[in-house]
Scaffold this active site. Structure first.
Site, short mmCIF file in Angstrom:
data_model
loop_
_atom_site.label_atom_id
_atom_site.label_comp_id
_atom_site.label_asym_id
_atom_site.label_seq_id
_atom_site.Cartn_x
_atom_site.Cartn_y
_atom_site.Cartn_z
N LYS A 197 0.86 -1.19 0.00
CA LYS A 197 0.00 0.00 0.00
C LYS A 197 0.89 1.23 0.00
O LYS A 197 1.75 1.39 0.87
CB LYS A 197 -0.89 -0.03 1.24
CG LYS A 197 -1.78 1.19 1.36
CD LYS A 197 -2.78 1.01 2.48
CE LYS A 197 -3.60 2.26 2.67
NZ LYS A 197 -4.56 2.14 3.77
N LYS A 249 -2.29 -1.51 -3.77
CA LYS A 249 -3.15 -0.33 -3.70
C LYS A 249 -2.30 0.93 -3.76
O LYS A 249 -1.30 1.00 -3.04
CB LYS A 249 -3.91 -0.39 -2.39
CG LYS A 249 -4.73 0.81 -2.06
CD LYS A 249 -5.25 0.67 -0.68
CE LYS A 249 -5.96 1.97 -0.33
NZ LYS A 249 -6.50 1.98 1.00
C1 PBG Z 1 -7.07 3.07 5.64
C2 PBG Z 1 -7.54 3.08 4.24
C3 PBG Z 1 -7.43 4.13 3.32
C4 PBG Z 1 -8.04 3.69 2.14
C5 PBG Z 1 -8.51 2.39 2.36
N1 PBG Z 1 -8.17 2.02 3.66
C6 PBG Z 1 -6.90 5.49 3.50
C7 PBG Z 1 -5.48 5.75 3.69
O1 PBG Z 1 -4.62 4.87 3.69
O2 PBG Z 1 -5.18 6.93 3.88
C8 PBG Z 1 -8.15 4.48 0.87
C9 PBG Z 1 -9.10 3.98 -0.15
C10 PBG Z 1 -9.41 4.94 -1.24
O3 PBG Z 1 -8.75 5.97 -1.44
O4 PBG Z 1 -10.38 4.67 -1.97
N2 PBG Z 1 -8.10 2.68 6.52
#
Ligand code: PBG
Length: 326
Positions: A197, A249
């Site tokens: 991520k 992601k």
């Molecule tokens: C953290 C989380 C995030 C997203 C999914 N889970 C936010 C982040 O890491 O700041 C982002 C998903 C998206 O942008 O659609 N709980």
């Protein structure tokens, strides 16, 4: 023309030929719809930077989950927006916290018809908006966060979730969650690990959706967009710790990472087409600059082609409708 007369265009001449030789197909069963539920709402509330996506009330969330099941998509990923937040994110482990209530509501609605998943992270529940708890010096405390994740996993499992989605990028999170679930009698609950991520700028609209309070960034725990090989290290750790599915992601800016991960593992690979990817296409389409439906399907096809077999996307329902229409 030399002989043999090689003409790749022969296979592109008619729609029937193109369909016959298509290497990649997107199927609704592989799509997962992220859903937001906000504590205390009586009506769904639109999210300005995510046109077409809402913060649900508990009631409208049940209906959305039923619609997802009726559309034949693979599953839903639930995110909770609590009414109050504190330093340690205690709403995340409270059995009556909004996310745990939502899991129970959705499972009561759809049963085993679709896969019900939940975000396992503290950022929606902490007053400072970080994915973990803070040490006295203000840094995110990895190991103190892990024990909270363990309790959060058990609370979500007790609410009936099928798979938890740890998204906080703490070292060791998958192993700690796996052990906690097993020790509490939830060996059947799976882990969809947000393995790679990235700390990029594509999550902006999501932070509106969950009313994030974060000041600063997540660069001490999420990955640097410059690094591809590092993703394989993260993925290998998550597989070793017991992940059932690994996820990359965002999706479209990281197709090379998806492809490398696909080659490196033999468990399912997922990709999250995040809020910013959705919003930029929606915004361009609203201006008449892009054909929304075609771009939607092209991006999903590209993410599949790169090697993800499961895609989390805010377009899951719209794409399922388009795919059925052929
Ligand atoms: C953290 C989380 C995030 C997203 C999914 N889970 C936010 C982040 O890491 O700041 C982002 C998903 C998206 O942008 O659609 N709980």
């Amino acid at each position: 023309m030399s002989y043999p007369d090689v003409r790749p265009r022969r296979l592109r001449r008619t729609a029937a030929l193109r369909r016959l030789v298509a290497e990649t197909r997107v199927h609704p069963a592989e799509l997962v719809l992220p859903l937001f539920v906000k504590e205390g709402l009586t009506e769904p509330r639109p999210i300005a930077s995510l046109p077409g996506v809402v913060q649900h009330s508990r009631e409208s969330l049940r209906k959305a989950a039923a619609a997802a099941a009726a559309a034949g998509i693979g599953g839903v990923m639930l995110f909770g927006v609590p009414a109050t937040r504190d330093e340690t994110g205690s709403g995340a482990v409270d059995p009556d916290g909004i996310l745990n209530q939502a899991i129970r509501d959705v499972k009561a609605e759809v049963g085993d018809e679709i896969v019900v998943m939940s975000d396992l992270c503290l950022d929606e529940f902490t007053s400072h908006g970080h994915c973990g708890v803070l040490a006295p010096d203000g840094s995110v405390d990895n190991d103190a966060t892990l024990s909270i994740y363990a309790s959060m996993a058990v609370a979500q499992a007790e609410a009936g979730v099928d798979m938890v989605g740890p998204s906080g990028m703490m070292d060791g999170q998958v192993g700690v969650i796996r052990r906690a679930l097993d020790a509490a009698g939830h060996a059947h609950v799976g882990i969809l690990a947000y393995a790679a991520k990235y700390a990029g700028a594509f999550y902006g609209p999501f932070r509106d959706a969950v009313e994030s309070t974060l000041v600063g960034d997540r660069k001490t725990y999420q990955q640097d967009p410059a690094n591809g090989r590092e993703a394989l290290r993260e993925v290998a750790l998550d597989v070793a710790e017991g992940a059932d599915i690994v996820m990359v992601k965002p999706a479209l800016p990281y197709l090379d990472v998806i492809s490398a991960v696909r080659s490196a593992v033999d468990i399912p690979v997922a990709a999250y087409q995040v809020s910013g990817e959705y919003a930029m296409v929606e915004a361009a389409a609203a201006n008449g600059w892009l054909d929304r439906d075609r771009v939607m399907l092209e991006t999903l096809t590209s993410i599949r082609r790169a090697g993800a077999s499961i895609i989390l996307t805010y377009w899951a329902l719209d794409a399922a409708t388009l795919l059925r229409a052929g």
